[in-house]
Design a protein around this motif. Structure first.
Motif, PDB file in Angstrom:
ATOM      1  N   LEU A  42       0.830  -1.204   0.000  1.00  0.00           N
ATOM      2  CA  LEU A  42       0.000   0.000   0.000  1.00  0.00           C
ATOM      3  C   LEU A  42       0.864   1.252   0.000  1.00  0.00           C
ATOM      4  O   LEU A  42       0.625   2.195  -0.756  1.00  0.00           O
ATOM      5  CB  LEU A  42      -0.930  -0.015   1.212  1.00  0.00           C
ATOM      6  CG  LEU A  42      -1.725   1.256   1.497  1.00  0.00           C
ATOM      7  CD1 LEU A  42      -2.602   1.647   0.311  1.00  0.00           C
ATOM      8  CD2 LEU A  42      -2.559   1.072   2.757  1.00  0.00           C
ATOM      9  N   ASN A  43       1.895   1.262   0.839  1.00  0.00           N
ATOM     10  CA  ASN A  43       2.786   2.412   0.910  1.00  0.00           C
ATOM     11  C   ASN A  43       3.457   2.649  -0.443  1.00  0.00           C
ATOM     12  O   ASN A  43       3.623   3.799  -0.882  1.00  0.00           O
ATOM     13  CB  ASN A  43       3.829   2.186   2.005  1.00  0.00           C
ATOM     14  CG  ASN A  43       4.274   3.471   2.654  1.00  0.00           C
ATOM     15  OD1 ASN A  43       4.181   4.542   2.076  1.00  0.00           O
ATOM     16  ND2 ASN A  43       4.777   3.365   3.857  1.00  0.00           N
ATOM     17  N   LEU A  48       3.539   5.811  -5.748  1.00  0.00           N
ATOM     18  CA  LEU A  48       3.243   5.979  -7.170  1.00  0.00           C
ATOM     19  C   LEU A  48       2.262   7.134  -7.382  1.00  0.00           C
ATOM     20  O   LEU A  48       2.438   7.956  -8.290  1.00  0.00           O
ATOM     21  CB  LEU A  48       2.676   4.671  -7.716  1.00  0.00           C
ATOM     22  CG  LEU A  48       2.424   4.559  -9.206  1.00  0.00           C
ATOM     23  CD1 LEU A  48       3.711   4.772  -9.997  1.00  0.00           C
ATOM     24  CD2 LEU A  48       1.831   3.199  -9.531  1.00  0.00           C
ATOM     25  N   VAL A  49       1.236   7.206  -6.541  1.00  0.00           N
ATOM     26  CA  VAL A  49       0.276   8.312  -6.629  1.00  0.00           C
ATOM     27  C   VAL A  49       0.993   9.645  -6.409  1.00  0.00           C
ATOM     28  O   VAL A  49       0.731  10.632  -7.101  1.00  0.00           O
ATOM     29  CB  VAL A  49      -0.870   8.129  -5.603  1.00  0.00           C
ATOM     30  CG1 VAL A  49      -1.799   9.347  -5.595  1.00  0.00           C
ATOM     31  CG2 VAL A  49      -1.658   6.865  -5.888  1.00  0.00           C
ATOM     32  N   LEU A  62      -0.382  12.963   1.592  1.00  0.00           N
ATOM     33  CA  LEU A  62       0.011  11.615   1.189  1.00  0.00           C
ATOM     34  C   LEU A  62       1.349  11.216   1.801  1.00  0.00           C
ATOM     35  O   LEU A  62       1.542  10.048   2.167  1.00  0.00           O
ATOM     36  CB  LEU A  62       0.060  11.517  -0.343  1.00  0.00           C
ATOM     37  CG  LEU A  62      -1.304  11.575  -1.041  1.00  0.00           C
ATOM     38  CD1 LEU A  62      -1.123  11.646  -2.551  1.00  0.00           C
ATOM     39  CD2 LEU A  62      -2.178  10.394  -0.655  1.00  0.00           C
ATOM     40  N   VAL A  63       2.266  12.171   1.937  1.00  0.00           N
ATOM     41  CA  VAL A  63       3.544  11.877   2.594  1.00  0.00           C
ATOM     42  C   VAL A  63       3.301  11.507   4.054  1.00  0.00           C
ATOM     43  O   VAL A  63       3.902  10.559   4.583  1.00  0.00           O
ATOM     44  CB  VAL A  63       4.528  13.056   2.459  1.00  0.00           C
ATOM     45  CG1 VAL A  63       5.720  12.902   3.392  1.00  0.00           C
ATOM     46  CG2 VAL A  63       4.999  13.198   1.012  1.00  0.00           C
ATOM     47  N   ALA A 119      -6.567   6.608 -11.286  1.00  0.00           N
ATOM     48  CA  ALA A 119      -6.579   5.152 -11.394  1.00  0.00           C
ATOM     49  C   ALA A 119      -5.586   4.535 -10.405  1.00  0.00           C
ATOM     50  O   ALA A 119      -5.902   3.547  -9.739  1.00  0.00           O
ATOM     51  CB  ALA A 119      -6.248   4.726 -12.824  1.00  0.00           C
ATOM     52  N   HIS A 120      -4.400   5.134 -10.283  1.00  0.00           N
ATOM     53  CA  HIS A 120      -3.422   4.628  -9.312  1.00  0.00           C
ATOM     54  C   HIS A 120      -3.942   4.779  -7.881  1.00  0.00           C
ATOM     55  O   HIS A 120      -3.693   3.926  -7.025  1.00  0.00           O
ATOM     56  CB  HIS A 120      -2.084   5.345  -9.474  1.00  0.00           C
ATOM     57  CG  HIS A 120      -1.283   4.821 -10.621  1.00  0.00           C
ATOM     58  ND1 HIS A 120      -0.654   5.637 -11.521  1.00  0.00           N
ATOM     59  CD2 HIS A 120      -1.007   3.557 -11.018  1.00  0.00           C
ATOM     60  CE1 HIS A 120      -0.023   4.899 -12.421  1.00  0.00           C
ATOM     61  NE2 HIS A 120      -0.235   3.633 -12.146  1.00  0.00           N
ATOM     62  N   CYS A 121      -4.664   5.848  -7.623  1.00  0.00           N
ATOM     63  CA  CYS A 121      -5.214   6.054  -6.286  1.00  0.00           C
ATOM     64  C   CYS A 121      -6.302   5.027  -5.986  1.00  0.00           C
ATOM     65  O   CYS A 121      -6.428   4.561  -4.852  1.00  0.00           O
ATOM     66  CB  CYS A 121      -5.734   7.481  -6.137  1.00  0.00           C
ATOM     67  SG  CYS A 121      -5.901   7.991  -4.419  1.00  0.00           S
TER      68      CYS A 121
END
Length: 194
Positions: A42-43, A48-49, A62-63, A119-121
């Motif tokens: 997941l991390n 990637l997001v 996100l960080v 899509a990546h999210c």
């Protein structure tokens, strides 16, 4: 870290076991390691997001999520030493409400997609749900911090809202699920592919 890693490989896992933070060894396929590995996955997907998120506000959030997931991985590798607390879930709720207030009301089911970042999210959201399921399975046989379960549950909601935002930030519409749809049919006059 008490000891710096001077070698990347140790050969100690060649027998199918791995070490926990407290020195005990367990199978690489144990529920605890499955949960730990899924949180790590997941991390990585959130990383990637991050490569595609342009908003500084969103990037900072996100960080922080990545940092907390690393804390969770540490908690899983040190059984009985919780590090996730209620305040981390409450922090997510504040940001979830903040970002959701910027979106139009949800009237239909959203399909994964909309933009590459969105899509990546969505992939991150589904991996988050799997991490939550792994923790639930682990909790059936071992003590698991209930705050960690709450955090992952809220994080998947947060990632859904972020995916919606990313689709719109990229100038795309969110793909909507249509119950009464007519599947596409090939055109009779379309060229045959070689």
């Amino acid at each position: 870290m008490g000891n710096r890693l001077t070698r990347i490989y140790t050969r100690t896992g060649d027998d199918g076991t791995t070490g926990l933070g407290d020195g005990r060894r367990t199978g690489k396929d144990s529920l605890r390691i499955e949960a730990c590995g899924t949180v790590d996955e997941l991390n990585s997907v959130i990383g990637l997001v991050l490569t595609q998120a342009t908003s500084e506000e969103l990037r900072a959030c996100l960080v922080e999520v990545q940092q907390t997931l690393f804390d969770l991985g540490g908690e899983l590798s040190l059984p009985g030493q919780p590090s996730i607390q209620r305040r981390q879930t409450e922090w997510l709720e504040v940001w979830l409400n903040h970002f959701n207030a910027r979106l139009p009301p949800l009237e239909d089911f959203v399909l994964p997609g909309g933009s590459l970042a969105a899509a990546h999210c969505h992939v991150a959201r589904t991996v988050c749900r799997r991490a939550e399921r792994r923790l639930v399975a682990l909790a059936r046989g071992e003590a698991v911090n209930p705050e960690s379960l709450a955090y992952l549950n809220r994080l998947s909601d947060f990632l859904f809202v972020v995916a919606r935002m990313l689709a719109r930030m990229g100038g795309h519409h969110e793909p909507i699920w249509h119950r009464d749809r007519e599947p596409p049919r090939p055109r009779v006059d379309s060229a045959v592919m070689p």
